[in-house]
Write a protein that holds these residues in place. Structure first.
Motif, PDB file in Angstrom:
ATOM      1  N   ASN A 120       0.663  -1.312  -0.228  1.00 21.54           N
ATOM      2  CA  ASN A 120      -0.080  -0.132  -0.026  1.00 21.54           C
ATOM      3  C   ASN A 120       0.986   1.186  -0.087  1.00 21.54           C
ATOM      4  N   PHE A 121       0.284   2.298  -0.534  1.00 23.15           N
ATOM      5  CA  PHE A 121       0.778   3.572  -0.458  1.00 23.15           C
ATOM      6  C   PHE A 121      -0.057   4.619  -0.422  1.00 23.15           C
ATOM      7  N   GLY A 122       0.380   5.896  -0.222  1.00 22.53           N
ATOM      8  CA  GLY A 122      -0.768   6.902   0.013  1.00 22.53           C
ATOM      9  C   GLY A 122      -1.523   7.415  -1.553  1.00 22.53           C
ATOM     10  N   SER A 267       6.719   4.055   2.776  1.00 24.22           N
ATOM     11  CA  SER A 267       6.051   2.465   2.864  1.00 24.22           C
ATOM     12  C   SER A 267       5.973   2.214   4.475  1.00 24.22           C
ATOM     13  N   VAL A 268       6.801   3.042   5.227  1.00 31.50           N
ATOM     14  CA  VAL A 268       6.487   2.951   6.838  1.00 31.50           C
ATOM     15  C   VAL A 268       4.940   3.176   6.966  1.00 31.50           C
ATOM     16  N   ARG A 269       4.288   4.175   6.232  1.00 33.61           N
ATOM     17  CA  ARG A 269       2.936   4.515   6.461  1.00 33.61           C
ATOM     18  C   ARG A 269       2.115   3.219   5.667  1.00 33.61           C
ATOM     19  N   GLY A 270       2.602   2.900   4.713  1.00 34.08           N
ATOM     20  CA  GLY A 270       1.878   1.834   3.991  1.00 34.08           C
ATOM     21  C   GLY A 270       1.921   0.404   4.566  1.00 34.08           C
ATOM     22  N   ASP A 271       2.682   0.235   5.717  1.00 29.56           N
ATOM     23  CA  ASP A 271       2.833  -0.925   6.198  1.00 29.56           C
ATOM     24  C   ASP A 271       2.193  -1.043   7.671  1.00 29.56           C
ATOM     25  N   GLY A 272       1.725   0.172   8.077  1.00 25.23           N
ATOM     26  CA  GLY A 272       0.954   0.392   9.082  1.00 25.23           C
ATOM     27  C   GLY A 272       1.414   1.248  10.164  1.00 25.23           C
ATOM     28  N   GLY A 273       2.139   2.456   9.574  1.00 31.58           N
ATOM     29  CA  GLY A 273       2.771   3.317  10.571  1.00 31.58           C
ATOM     30  C   GLY A 273       1.594   4.416  11.003  1.00 31.58           C
ATOM     31  N   VAL A 274       1.383   4.948  11.960  1.00 36.30           N
ATOM     32  CA  VAL A 274       0.561   5.986  12.517  1.00 36.30           C
ATOM     33  C   VAL A 274       1.330   7.300  12.870  1.00 36.30           C
ATOM     34  N   PRO A 317      -6.197   7.392   7.308  1.00 42.59           N
ATOM     35  CA  PRO A 317      -5.991   8.837   6.722  1.00 42.59           C
ATOM     36  C   PRO A 317      -4.223   8.971   6.572  1.00 42.59           C
ATOM     37  N   GLU A 318      -3.688   8.162   7.095  1.00 43.15           N
ATOM     38  CA  GLU A 318      -2.139   8.184   6.915  1.00 43.15           C
ATOM     39  C   GLU A 318      -1.648   8.225   5.565  1.00 43.15           C
ATOM     40  N   LEU A 319      -2.697   7.462   4.789  1.00 40.25           N
ATOM     41  CA  LEU A 319      -2.264   7.152   3.261  1.00 40.25           C
ATOM     42  C   LEU A 319      -3.091   7.999   2.368  1.00 40.25           C
ATOM     43  N   LEU A 320      -3.365   9.202   2.869  1.00 41.83           N
ATOM     44  CA  LEU A 320      -3.898  10.306   1.903  1.00 41.83           C
ATOM     45  C   LEU A 320      -2.721  10.641   1.032  1.00 41.83           C
ATOM     46  N   PRO A 321      -2.954  11.311   0.066  1.00 39.53           N
ATOM     47  CA  PRO A 321      -1.802  11.697  -1.068  1.00 39.53           C
ATOM     48  C   PRO A 321      -0.919  12.687  -0.264  1.00 39.53           C
ATOM     49  N   ARG A 322       0.253  12.691  -0.567  1.00 39.91           N
ATOM     50  CA  ARG A 322       1.438  13.404   0.108  1.00 39.91           C
ATOM     51  C   ARG A 322       1.089  14.868   0.501  1.00 39.91           C
ATOM     52  N   ASP A 323       0.590  15.815  -0.421  1.00 38.10           N
ATOM     53  CA  ASP A 323       0.425  17.142  -0.113  1.00 38.10           C
ATOM     54  C   ASP A 323      -0.747  17.225   1.197  1.00 38.10           C
ATOM     55  N   VAL A 356       9.614  -8.243  12.052  1.00 35.09           N
ATOM     56  CA  VAL A 356       8.849  -8.048  10.459  1.00 35.09           C
ATOM     57  C   VAL A 356       9.496  -6.456  10.109  1.00 35.09           C
ATOM     58  N   ILE A 357       9.439  -5.475  10.992  1.00 33.52           N
ATOM     59  CA  ILE A 357      10.079  -4.237  10.753  1.00 33.52           C
ATOM     60  C   ILE A 357      11.371  -4.333   9.896  1.00 33.52           C
ATOM     61  N   LYS A 358      12.243  -5.164  10.710  1.00 35.93           N
ATOM     62  CA  LYS A 358      13.615  -5.393  10.237  1.00 35.93           C
ATOM     63  C   LYS A 358      13.675  -6.043   8.758  1.00 35.93           C
ATOM     64  N   ARG A 359      12.676  -6.947   8.572  1.00 35.55           N
ATOM     65  CA  ARG A 359      12.759  -7.656   7.208  1.00 35.55           C
ATOM     66  C   ARG A 359      11.951  -6.538   6.158  1.00 35.55           C
ATOM     67  N   ARG A 360      11.018  -5.933   6.757  1.00 35.46           N
ATOM     68  CA  ARG A 360      10.299  -5.164   5.527  1.00 35.46           C
ATOM     69  C   ARG A 360      10.957  -3.753   5.535  1.00 35.46           C
ATOM     70  N   LEU A 361      11.461  -3.239   6.572  1.00 36.34           N
ATOM     71  CA  LEU A 361      12.030  -1.718   6.482  1.00 36.34           C
ATOM     72  C   LEU A 361      13.302  -1.911   6.833  1.00 36.34           C
ATOM     73  N   PRO A 362      14.231  -2.594   6.263  1.00 36.31           N
ATOM     74  CA  PRO A 362      15.708  -2.608   6.720  1.00 36.31           C
ATOM     75  C   PRO A 362      16.419  -1.457   6.536  1.00 36.31           C
TER      76      PRO A 362
END
Length: 633
Positions: A120-122, A267-274, A317-323, A356-362
Motif C-alpha cells: 500500500n501507498f498513499g 512504506s512505513v505508513r503503507g505498512d501500518g505506521g501511524v 488517513p495516513e495514506l492520503l496523498p502526500r500534499d 517484521v520491521i527489520k525484514r520489510r524496512l531494513p
C-alpha cells in the motif's frame, strides 16, 4: 578555438538514474550509438534513494486493480492538472516495465504463491507498489546498470570494443546543449576530476537529470539535484511547465540537525505506521478533505480494520496523498502540537513485530539506529516535511517525450513536467521513469536516424568554455561589489527558497523572494574560485548556481502567478482550489538565450480530458475539480 575532446554519437543521454539508463538501453537496442553522461559515479544516481516501490496495476495483491483505477488515482492525486495522455500511457504500460525488470534480473519481494509482492501507498486505492524491502530504487538501478554492462559485453563479442555502441561518461557535468539553428547538435561538458572539456556531437539529446531540491535548505535530495536539466532545456529554448508545483514529502528526518530532511519512506505508513502529535493524538482523522471522506476511515478502529480487510475501501488517513499529509503535519507543528524537534511522531512499532520491521524496512531501521540512535522497532520516529520532488519540468509531448520547440531534445523522469499534475503519488516516480525513459530513448533513436549527422558551431563551443572558466577570473569591480563566495551564495539561496517559497506561500514573501533571487543572480556573476580545474568543488558549485537560480526564479514566478491552492502549491492568501485555474498551465521561457536572460511567464489552456477517461470518475467529483465547460465538451 577551444581545445576539447570530441566524439560523435547518435543519442546522448544526460543523466544515469532510472530514466536515463532506461532511455539509453532503448536507444541502443534500436540501433543508435548511445552515450550516457552522469554527474556522479555510474550506479550512484539519486534513484537509489527511492525506497517504497514501483507503482503498477499488476493486480497481484488485489484482483480488482487495473490500469483504469491507477489512472484515476493518478489524476485524483494530481488534482486533475495532469497531462492526461501521459497518465494514461503510464498506467497502461507500467506493469510491462516491471515484468521487464524481472526478466533482466530484478529480485522483487514475493507473495506466498510466488508472484511479485505489492504494498500500500498513499493515494493508491489498492496495494500497487512492487518492492524490494525499502530498497527498491537501489534494485532498479542495479538491474539497469547490469543491463547496460550486458549490452556492452554483447557489443564486445561482435566488434571487439566494449564502448563502440554504448558508453558511460562518469563524473561529468553538462553545461550547455549545443544547437545547429533550432535543432540539437550535441552537448558541452567537463570532467569533474580533471576539468577537461568534452563535446559530444549528436542529433538527439535526452535530458534525464532529476530534480531541483538542492535549491532548498531542507531536502531529501542528493547533491546532484541542482536543476541542471531544467536549466539546460530553458537555455536551449524549451519551456518549463508548471514549476510552482514542488512536493514536500511529509516524512523526512528532523533530528539530529546533521541529517534533517533525509527521507523516511512512505512504506512505513503503507505498512501500518501511524502519525501522532505531542498529545499522543492520531491527528490525521481531523484533516481528511471532503472529497476523500468516503474512502478514508473516521476512527482508529475502522482504520486498523482496513489492514486486515483491504476490500473495505476505508483507508487509514495516513495514506492520503502526500500534499494533504504534509499540510496536516505543518499545521500541527504551527499550532504547538509538534514533537520536541519541530516535527511529529511516526510510529510503526505498534502494528508490526520487531523482526517484521527489520525484514520489510531494513534501510529505515538502520538509518534511524545509526543516524539518530532511535530503535524504530520500539520507539517512534520524529518526522516532518522535506522538499522532495518537483512535478513541474520540461514541457514534453506525451507520446514521444520530445521537448517542445527544440527538435532533437527529449526529456524523461523527474525533469519532465506534466505527468503528475499538481502532486505526485508515491511509487509513480519509478514507473514514470521506466515508461517515459523507454519512450524517450525510442523516439530519440528514431529522430537521430532521420536527422543524420549533427554539425557543431565552433563559436558555441568557445562561448561555453569561456562561461565555464569565468569563475577563475572573477574580480571585484569595487569595494561595494566584491568577488562572491559560491558557498555563501548557495546558503542564501537555500534559506530564501525555504523561508519564502516553501510549503506555505504568501504573495508578499514570494515578491521578496524574487527580489532576493535577482540580487543573487547579479552577485553570482561575480562568484569566484581559487586554484585550478582539477579537484575543485567550489568551481562545480559556482557553475551549478546558474542553474539553481534560474530554476528557483521559475518556481517563485509561477507560484506568485497561480492564485489558488492545488496539490503541492499552497497559498495561504488563496487557500482553496479555483476551477478556473484547472484548465491553465504556466509556461516559463527565457526572453533570450543567455545566462543573464529574464524569465517570462505565459498561460496556456490545457487539452480537455478524453470522454472515455472522464467516464471513469463520479459526476460529483468532476464537478468539484473541473471547470463547468469541461463537463460538456
Amino acid at each position: 578555438m577551444t581545445v576539447v575532446d570530441r566524439q560523435e554519437w547518435d543519442v546522448v543521454v544526460v543523466g544515469a538514474g532510472g530514466a536515463g539508463l532506461r532511455a539509453a538501453i532503448e536507444a541502443r537496442e534500436r540501433g543508435a550509438r548511445t552515450a550516457v553522461i552522469c554527474k556522479s559515479l555510474f550506479g550512484k544516481a539519486h534513484t537509489v534513494m527511492a525506497e517504497g516501490g514501483i507503482a503498477a496495476a499488476m493486480a497481484n495483491a488485489n484482483e480488482h486493480d487495473n490500469w483504469q483505477v491507477h489512472f484515476r488515482d493518478t489524476l485524483r492525486g494530481g488534482k486533475f492538472l495532469n497531462q492526461w495522455r501521459m497518465a494514461e500511457l503510464h498506467a497502461r504500460e507500467a506493469p510491462d516495465r516491471v515484468w521487464e525488470l524481472e526478466t533482466w534480473g530484478a529480485l522483487f519481494d514475493r507473495t506466498k504463491d510466488g508472484r511479485i509482492s505489492q504494498r500500500n501507498f498513499g493515494g493508491h486505492e489498492y496495494p500497487r507498489l512492487a518492492h524490494v524491502g525499502d530498497r527498491t530504487g537501489l534494485e532498479l538501478i542495479r538491474t539497469l546498470q547490469q543491463k547496460i554492462v550486458s549490452l556492452q559485453q554483447e557489443d564486445h563479442r561482435e566488434t571487439g570494443d566494449y564502448e563502440s555502441r554504448l558508453k558511460v561518461f562518469q563524473e561529468c557535468t553538462v553545461t550547455q546543449v549545443l544547437k545547429d539553428g533550432e535543432k540539437v547538435s550535441g552537448v558541452f561538458a567537463y570532467e569533474r576530476e580533471s576539468g577537461r572539456f568534452l563535446v559530444l556531437q549528436a542529433p538527439s539529446v535526452v535530458i534525464a537529470t532529476g530534480g531541483i531540491g538542492k535549491s532548498f535548505k531542507v531536502t531529501s535530495n542528493s547533491w546532484e539535484y541542482t536543476g541542471d536539466g531544467h536549466a539546460l532545456a530553458l537555455l536551449a529554448g524549451a519551456p518549463l511547465l508548471n514549476m510552482e508545483f514542488v512536493q514536500f514529502h511529509p516524512t523526512g528526518m528532523v533530528w539530529p540537525p546533521s541529517v534533517k530532511g533525509i527521507l523516511v519512506t512512505e512504506s512505513v505508513r503503507g505498512d501500518g505506521g501511524v502519525l501522532r502529535n505531542s498529545d499522543g493524538k492520531r491527528f490525521m482523522f481531523d484533516y481528511v478533505p471532503d472529497v476523500f471522506k468516503e474512502k478514508y476511515a473516521e476512527t482508529e478502529d475502522e482504520a486498523d480494520r482496513w489492514y486486515d480487510d483491504p476490500d473495505n475501501n476505508r483507508r487509514p488517513p495516513e495514506l492520503l496523498p502526500r500534499d494533504e499529509v504534509a499540510r496536516a503535519i505543518n499545521t500541527e507543528v504551527k499550532e504547538g502540537r509538534g514533537s520536541p524537534h519541530g516535527g511529529v511522531f511516526l510510529d510503526v512499532s505498534t502494528r508490526m513485530p520487531a523482526e517484521v520491521i527489520k525484514r520489510r524496512l531494513p534501510s529505515m531501521y538502520h538509518q534511524f539506529k545509526e543516524l539518530a540512535d532511535v530503535d524504530i522497532t520500539a520507539e517512534a520516529m520524529e518526522v516532518g516535511p522535506t522538499c522532495h520532488y518537483v512535478m513541474g519540468g520540461i514541457a514534453v509531448d506525451s507520446d514521444t517525450a520530445a521537448a517542445r520547440g527544440v527538435p532533437g531534445l527529449f526529456a524523461a523522469g523527474e525533469v519532465a513536467g506534466g505527468m503528475h499534475g499538481s502532486n505526485r503519488l508515491g511509487g509513480n516516480s519509478l514507473s514514470d521513469l521506466l515508461v517515459f525513459g523507454r519512450r524517450a530513448g525510442w523516439h530519440a533513436a528514431e529522430y537521430a536516424t532521420a536527422a543524420g549527422r549533427a554539425p557543431v558551431d565552433e563559436a558555441q563551443i568557445d562561448t561555453a568554455a569561456a562561461e565555464a572558466l569565468r569563475p577563475f577570473s572573477a574580480e571585484a569591480t569595487t569595494d561595494e561589489r566584491p568577488t562572491e563566495n559560491p558557498y555563501t551564495l548557495h546558503q542564501e539561496l537555500q534559506q530564501a527558497m525555504n523561508d519564502l517559497v516553501g510549503i506555505i506561500r504568501r504573495e508578499a514573501e514570494m515578491e521578496q523572494a524574487l527580489r532576493k533571487l535577482a540580487e543573487l543572480r547579479e552577485r553570482a556573476r561575480r562568484a569566484g574560485v581559487e586554484g585550478h580545474r582539477q579537484f575543485n568543488p567550489g568551481w562545480h558549485l559556482a557553475l551549478d548556481l546558474r542553474n539553481m537560480l534560474l530554476v528557483s526564479e521559475c518556481v517563485a514566478r509561477a507560484a506568485l502567478e497561480r492564485t489558488e491552492s492545488r496539490g503541492g502549491h499552497t497559498r495561504e492568501d488563496h487557500p482553496a482550489m479555483d476551477r478556473a485555474w484547472r484548465r491553465l498551465n504556466l509556461l516559463c521561457t527565457l526572453t533570450d538565450g543567455t545566462g543573464g536572460a529574464a524569465v517570462a511567464l505565459t498561460r496556456e489552456t490545457t487539452e480537455p480530458i478524453r470522454p472515455d477517461l472522464l467516464a471513469l470518475f463520479d459526476k460529483e467529483e468532476l464537478v468539484k475539480y473541473l471547470a463547468e465547460e469541461e463537463l460538456y465538451e
